[in-house]
Scaffold this active site. Sequence first.
Site, PDB file in Angstrom:
ATOM      1  N   HIS A 356       0.852  -1.189   0.000  1.00  0.00           N
ATOM      2  CA  HIS A 356       0.000   0.000   0.000  1.00  0.00           C
ATOM      3  C   HIS A 356       0.887   1.238   0.000  1.00  0.00           C
ATOM      4  O   HIS A 356       1.895   1.291   0.719  1.00  0.00           O
ATOM      5  CB  HIS A 356      -0.923   0.017   1.216  1.00  0.00           C
ATOM      6  CG  HIS A 356      -2.099   0.925   1.068  1.00  0.00           C
ATOM      7  ND1 HIS A 356      -1.999   2.293   1.204  1.00  0.00           N
ATOM      8  CD2 HIS A 356      -3.401   0.666   0.776  1.00  0.00           C
ATOM      9  CE1 HIS A 356      -3.185   2.836   1.007  1.00  0.00           C
ATOM     10  NE2 HIS A 356      -4.040   1.884   0.736  1.00  0.00           N
ATOM     11  N   ASP A 404      -7.686  -5.033  -0.307  1.00  0.00           N
ATOM     12  CA  ASP A 404      -8.105  -5.692  -1.544  1.00  0.00           C
ATOM     13  C   ASP A 404      -8.014  -7.208  -1.419  1.00  0.00           C
ATOM     14  O   ASP A 404      -8.871  -7.940  -1.922  1.00  0.00           O
ATOM     15  CB  ASP A 404      -7.248  -5.217  -2.724  1.00  0.00           C
ATOM     16  CG  ASP A 404      -7.415  -3.748  -3.007  1.00  0.00           C
ATOM     17  OD1 ASP A 404      -8.573  -3.302  -3.123  1.00  0.00           O
ATOM     18  OD2 ASP A 404      -6.406  -3.027  -3.090  1.00  0.00           O
TER      19      ASP A 404
END
Length: 468
Positions: A356, A404
């Site tokens: 991320h 995700d």
Amino acid sequence: MEWIDAATAAERLGVKPATLYAYVSRGLLTRRHGDDRRSLFDAAEIERLARRGRPRGQPPELVVESAVTALGLDRPYYRGRDALTLARTSGFEAVAEWLWTGAPAAPAGAPEGAGWWACEEEALRAAVKAQQGLPADLLPLDRLQVITTVLGAGDSLRHQLDPASVAATGRRLIAGLVTALPQADISEPSPSADGIPGGETSGDGLSDDGVLGDGASGGGTSGETTSDDSGDGTSGGGASGSRIPADVGSVAERLWTRLCPRPATLGLLAALEAALVLLADHELAASTLAARVAASARADPYAVVLTGLGVLGGPLHGGASYGAERLLAEVTEPGRAARVIADRVRRGERIPGFGHSVYKNGDARGELLLSLVQEAAPGHERLAAAQAVLDEVRRRRLPERNVDFALAALTAVAGMVPGAGEAIFAVARTAGWLAHAMEEYERGSLLRLRASYTGPSPERATDTPSAT
């Protein structure tokens, strides 16, 4: 070492707090969080930068002041409230209202949360009809773009841009996005759907196995109404005739029946609700920046959402959930995880669902969501495959999993249709896009970025414009 707060640091540098944080993101300053989670800065480092003067020669960075969402070390905060706490305690509708209005979020399951989230039947009929002829296997995100366009075209109130009107549009739009999707087809269950308990449902909509039946989940056959006008044909993917699904139940309950061919367990439905809350906003993510630019040009809320949807599907943004979904599908059993990851590394590909740009040490949203899925379906074979992927990624010291990956695990365990993660992401983030749009409508000026030009030197002007 002396540490000073953000206000003191910004005052010493003569910049706004937003610019201060831009310096942090560009690596010009370091910060830490105090016990009260306030940002603290090294006083000596601030002093050195102040003496050196403002950084020059750096590419321009857009800084937008916003009161919607702050990003912490591992999670977002919606108007100051921890998104993880909200995911545990509040429903999606209440959190959307909090993002839009700052009104206190109601507890999850509060009856007032979803009752007024409905779309007009005529608009729904048009959105369903617009999907006629679309491929049956079209991904839900592509359908959502069609639905948004049609709903906007038929809404005569779409140009009302005051906060109350935009919030009302948001309720209609989100309800319409979900309800106009075709019902998931029970005759073609997803391969992993066998992990969802079956059983006969009782009169209260709850089966012997703790499964919500169609009547309780707000979108099955018992939740549909038939229009008097029977000339609309099919929806192009699920509902037949002119049957317009009713706006019954919460957004999460309705969305489940569009994405999953099996009834929802209470635990997995709670995980879906939490996912919607966790994904409702994330500061200036790419799609949100695009949505804000559209709103700054006074585009109506439907156009704002359509702009966001166009960006969201990119594989470096919301489309990463689809990539993670496909990754998990390749791991047909835990023993294949090492080969699947190795093949992607060999090809130089990103591992979707991991890493991320903000949360370098792990995404707490993904940790919470994955734990909810594990609690809802302990021992599920898809969770074993997901754990094998996590173990292999950690063995290789690759970046940590993000939300995700957890979203892909949820859709795999539930047996949802392909692309369900993107659809969950899009429905959730619509709330955030509209919250940011409200700020731009109130600001009333165009967001105009400037380019840092790197091309050939411009030619010298050889003509002088003549006055006419």
